[in-house]
Design a protein around this motif. Structure first.
Motif, PDB file in Angstrom:
ATOM      1  N   SER A 171      -1.893 -19.800   2.029  1.00 42.57           N
ATOM      2  CA  SER A 171      -1.356 -20.897   2.728  1.00 42.57           C
ATOM      3  C   SER A 171      -0.658 -20.107   3.832  1.00 42.57           C
ATOM      4  N   VAL A 172       0.016 -19.008   3.593  1.00 42.61           N
ATOM      5  CA  VAL A 172       0.560 -18.295   4.708  1.00 42.61           C
ATOM      6  C   VAL A 172      -0.199 -17.254   5.439  1.00 42.61           C
ATOM      7  N   GLY A 173      -1.393 -17.563   5.241  1.00 42.81           N
ATOM      8  CA  GLY A 173      -2.473 -16.746   6.414  1.00 42.81           C
ATOM      9  C   GLY A 173      -2.613 -15.513   6.101  1.00 42.81           C
ATOM     10  N   ARG A 174      -2.509 -15.055   4.576  1.00 40.79           N
ATOM     11  CA  ARG A 174      -3.072 -13.773   4.084  1.00 40.79           C
ATOM     12  C   ARG A 174      -4.543 -14.101   3.303  1.00 40.79           C
ATOM     13  N   GLU A 175      -5.131 -12.740   3.156  1.00 35.96           N
ATOM     14  CA  GLU A 175      -6.085 -12.930   2.322  1.00 35.96           C
ATOM     15  C   GLU A 175      -5.905 -12.191   0.989  1.00 35.96           C
ATOM     16  N   PRO A 176      -5.712 -13.042  -0.257  1.00 43.72           N
ATOM     17  CA  PRO A 176      -5.454 -12.089  -1.320  1.00 43.72           C
ATOM     18  C   PRO A 176      -6.796 -11.942  -1.901  1.00 43.72           C
ATOM     19  N   VAL A 177      -6.840 -10.743  -2.645  1.00 43.12           N
ATOM     20  CA  VAL A 177      -7.961 -10.211  -3.555  1.00 43.12           C
ATOM     21  C   VAL A 177      -7.584 -10.128  -4.789  1.00 43.12           C
ATOM     22  N   LEU A 178      -8.043 -10.703  -5.831  1.00 40.02           N
ATOM     23  CA  LEU A 178      -7.455 -10.687  -7.231  1.00 40.02           C
ATOM     24  C   LEU A 178      -8.174  -9.534  -7.792  1.00 40.02           C
ATOM     25  N   LEU A 179      -7.335  -8.916  -8.731  1.00 38.41           N
ATOM     26  CA  LEU A 179      -7.763  -7.414  -9.579  1.00 38.41           C
ATOM     27  C   LEU A 179      -7.800  -8.204 -10.751  1.00 38.41           C
ATOM     28  N   HIS A 180      -9.048  -7.975 -11.704  1.00 39.29           N
ATOM     29  CA  HIS A 180      -9.068  -8.454 -12.925  1.00 39.29           C
ATOM     30  C   HIS A 180      -8.755  -7.562 -13.939  1.00 39.29           C
ATOM     31  N   ARG A 181      -8.134  -6.280 -13.771  1.00 36.82           N
ATOM     32  CA  ARG A 181      -7.062  -5.798 -14.573  1.00 36.82           C
ATOM     33  C   ARG A 181      -6.185  -4.720 -13.752  1.00 36.82           C
ATOM     34  N   GLU A 182      -5.237  -4.372 -14.650  1.00 30.80           N
ATOM     35  CA  GLU A 182      -4.203  -3.685 -14.004  1.00 30.80           C
ATOM     36  C   GLU A 182      -4.886  -2.149 -14.146  1.00 30.80           C
ATOM     37  N   VAL A 183      -4.770  -1.312 -12.905  1.00 30.87           N
ATOM     38  CA  VAL A 183      -5.004  -0.038 -12.712  1.00 30.87           C
ATOM     39  C   VAL A 183      -3.827   0.683 -11.713  1.00 30.87           C
ATOM     40  N   ALA A 184      -3.788   1.836 -12.238  1.00 31.89           N
ATOM     41  CA  ALA A 184      -2.894   2.635 -11.366  1.00 31.89           C
ATOM     42  C   ALA A 184      -3.253   2.693 -10.046  1.00 31.89           C
ATOM     43  N   GLY A 185      -2.219   2.361  -9.319  1.00 39.40           N
ATOM     44  CA  GLY A 185      -2.424   2.380  -7.596  1.00 39.40           C
ATOM     45  C   GLY A 185      -3.100   1.200  -7.057  1.00 39.40           C
ATOM     46  N   PHE A 186      -3.427   0.351  -7.945  1.00 40.43           N
ATOM     47  CA  PHE A 186      -4.367  -0.991  -7.652  1.00 40.43           C
ATOM     48  C   PHE A 186      -5.616  -0.381  -6.785  1.00 40.43           C
ATOM     49  N   VAL A 187      -6.083  -1.265  -6.121  1.00 44.89           N
ATOM     50  CA  VAL A 187      -7.473  -0.888  -5.631  1.00 44.89           C
ATOM     51  C   VAL A 187      -7.499   0.018  -3.992  1.00 44.89           C
ATOM     52  N   GLY A 188      -6.489  -0.851  -3.174  1.00 49.81           N
ATOM     53  CA  GLY A 188      -6.340  -0.185  -1.802  1.00 49.81           C
ATOM     54  C   GLY A 188      -5.912   1.272  -1.586  1.00 49.81           C
ATOM     55  N   ASN A 189      -4.665   1.573  -2.502  1.00 51.41           N
ATOM     56  CA  ASN A 189      -4.338   2.772  -2.544  1.00 51.41           C
ATOM     57  C   ASN A 189      -5.005   3.875  -3.282  1.00 51.41           C
ATOM     58  N   ARG A 190      -5.835   3.214  -4.159  1.00 45.61           N
ATOM     59  CA  ARG A 190      -6.888   4.294  -4.765  1.00 45.61           C
ATOM     60  C   ARG A 190      -7.960   4.915  -4.005  1.00 45.61           C
ATOM     61  N   LEU A 191      -8.566   3.857  -3.055  1.00 44.57           N
ATOM     62  CA  LEU A 191      -9.317   4.157  -2.063  1.00 44.57           C
ATOM     63  C   LEU A 191      -8.822   5.073  -0.973  1.00 44.57           C
ATOM     64  N   GLN A 192      -7.608   4.756  -0.493  1.00 46.65           N
ATOM     65  CA  GLN A 192      -6.832   5.494   0.434  1.00 46.65           C
ATOM     66  C   GLN A 192      -6.606   7.031  -0.195  1.00 46.65           C
ATOM     67  N   ASN A 193      -6.210   6.915  -1.452  1.00 44.85           N
ATOM     68  CA  ASN A 193      -5.916   8.196  -2.138  1.00 44.85           C
ATOM     69  C   ASN A 193      -7.392   9.206  -2.216  1.00 44.85           C
ATOM     70  N   ALA A 194      -8.479   8.496  -2.350  1.00 46.07           N
ATOM     71  CA  ALA A 194      -9.671   9.239  -2.215  1.00 46.07           C
ATOM     72  C   ALA A 194     -10.126   9.812  -1.396  1.00 46.07           C
ATOM     73  N   VAL A 195      -9.843   9.122   0.050  1.00 47.55           N
ATOM     74  CA  VAL A 195     -10.068   9.630   1.213  1.00 47.55           C
ATOM     75  C   VAL A 195      -9.262  10.693   1.473  1.00 47.55           C
ATOM     76  N   LEU A 196      -7.751  10.585   1.383  1.00 41.17           N
ATOM     77  CA  LEU A 196      -6.829  11.345   1.752  1.00 41.17           C
ATOM     78  C   LEU A 196      -6.898  12.986   0.969  1.00 41.17           C
ATOM     79  N   ARG A 197      -7.467  12.792  -0.143  1.00 42.71           N
ATOM     80  CA  ARG A 197      -7.538  13.894  -0.983  1.00 42.71           C
ATOM     81  C   ARG A 197      -8.625  14.816  -0.460  1.00 42.71           C
ATOM     82  N   GLU A 198      -9.631  14.102  -0.038  1.00 43.38           N
ATOM     83  CA  GLU A 198     -10.904  14.977   0.756  1.00 43.38           C
ATOM     84  C   GLU A 198     -10.459  15.344   1.952  1.00 43.38           C
ATOM     85  N   ALA A 199      -9.626  14.527   2.561  1.00 42.02           N
ATOM     86  CA  ALA A 199      -9.158  14.830   4.293  1.00 42.02           C
ATOM     87  C   ALA A 199      -8.377  16.124   3.917  1.00 42.02           C
TER      88      ALA A 199
END
Ligand SMILES: NC(=O)c1ccc[n+]([C@@H]2O[C@H](COP(=O)([O-])OP(=O)(O)OC[C@H]3O[C@@H](n4cnc5c(N)ncnc54)[C@H](O)[C@@H]3O)[C@@H](O)[C@H]2O)c1
Length: 308
Positions: A171-199
């Motif tokens: 309702s406030v114009g965002r696009e939420p994504v539901l994670l089905h279980r708790e995971v360290a770093g959630f998903v966005g930062n896990r992906l960012q972390n994977a790319v940054l490590r290789e970079a």
């Protein structure tokens, strides 16, 4: 599957409390206010009055929607949602939640911007009726621009609160994504972390310079991923056989590419830091941040154009 409560976002005149007026809290305040919510903002920082006045001067159209609160209790009075954006420290968030449990009216959604702390840990020691309404609403910075909010319920969050949170963010114009279980770093930062490590590893081993790696990403993956995600991208790249065909054909060669851990010691990072600072200065400039935000806003506007 949707339920009735998902179709019941908070009415636009519902007060939203923003706790923590730093980078993320102020950006959330802007987003909530721009969708009509009265926003009450609390932060113990001594310059809060100046910060709120500067915000009002910068966004005169939103000024009437933002009020400075004197305390947590004052901020959450009558609020339908509370977005906490206090520092990323478990003890600070737990103390705040204990204060909230005593002060808030008993029905508000309690949303945490935390980047790493799961709601289940934050909720330890809280009464069930508070834990049931507590969940993560993790934005990407800045939340007034980035559409994503990762919604991550804890083990005591009620399904109804999760649905209400999804409906509120939509309702406030965002696009939420539901994670089905708790995971360290959630998903966005896990992906960012994977790319940054290789970079970092690629720069450390002299394969490419830091500035060229950035250029490589903005001219290929970054551009593509603003339009389609990695799965849809590969599905399209796979031709008539789609993602399945791509994986059968090229998947084994991709899997054989060895990825390495970067050397994060001071010695290992020094050449990487130096390259980044040579390319961009000792810190990112306001002009560069403005350019980044302008380009991202342009892309978002283009994304709303219907396909031809
Ligand atoms: N900065 C980012 O890129 C980013 C992105 C996504 C999520 N987050 C998360 O958002 C939260 C806030 O991060 P930030 O970058 O805005 O930090 P920040 O340091 O800019 O702001 C934190 C604010 O909280 C205030 N504060 C301290 N104790 C408080 C209390 N008891 N009650 C109310 N306010 C209090 C501080 O005075 C400060 O103004 C963190 O949990 C962080 O993980 C940050």
């Amino acid at each position: 599957m949707t339920s009735a409560s998902e179709h019941l976002p908070l009415p636009a005149d519902t007060v939203v409390a923003v706790i923590g007026a730093g980078t993320i809290g102020l950006s959330w305040a802007r987003q909530f206010a721009s969708h009509g919510h009265p926003v009450r903002i609390f932060d113990p920082r001594p310059d809060l009055a100046t910060v709120v006045a500067a915000f009002a001067a910068e966004h005169p159209d939103l000024a009437s929607h933002i009020t400075r609160a004197e305390s947590v209790a004052d901020a959450v009075r009558g609020a339908g949602a509370i977005q906490e954006s206090t520092p990323e420290k478990l003890e600070i968030k737990r103390r705040l939640l204990t204060d909230l449990a005593a002060a808030e009216p008993g029905h508000a959604l309690i949303l945490s911007s935390s980047s790493t702390l799961p709601a289940s840990r934050m909720a330890e020691g809280l009464p069930d009726q508070v834990a049931a309404r507590l969940l993560i609403g993790h934005p990407f910075n800045p939340p007034h621009l980035m559409p994503l909010v990762e919604v991550v319920p804890g083990d005591r969050t009620s399904p109804e609160s999760t649905e209400r949170a999804l409906a509120f963010y939509r309702s406030v114009g965002r696009e939420p994504v539901l994670l089905h279980r708790e995971v360290a770093g959630f998903v966005g930062n896990r992906l960012q972390n994977a790319v940054l490590r290789e970079a970092v590893h690629l720069v450390q081993t002299g394969v490419v310079s830091a500035a060229d790696l950035d250029s490589l990403v903005t001219n290929s993956l970054g551009l593509r991923w603003a339009a389609v995600g990695p799965f849809e991208g590969m599905h399209l790249g796979g031709g008539p056989a789609g993602f399945r065909g791509f994986m059968e054909h090229i998947g084994p060669s991709f899997a054989a590419i060895d990825l390495h851990e970067p050397d994060l010691s001071a010695e290992g990072m020094d050449p990487v830091h130096r390259q980044v600072e040579e390319a961009y200065g000792s810190r990112g400039s306001a002009e560069s941040a403005e350019r980044r935000d302008r380009i991202q806003a342009d892309i978002l506007e283009r994304r709303n154009v219907p396909p031809n």
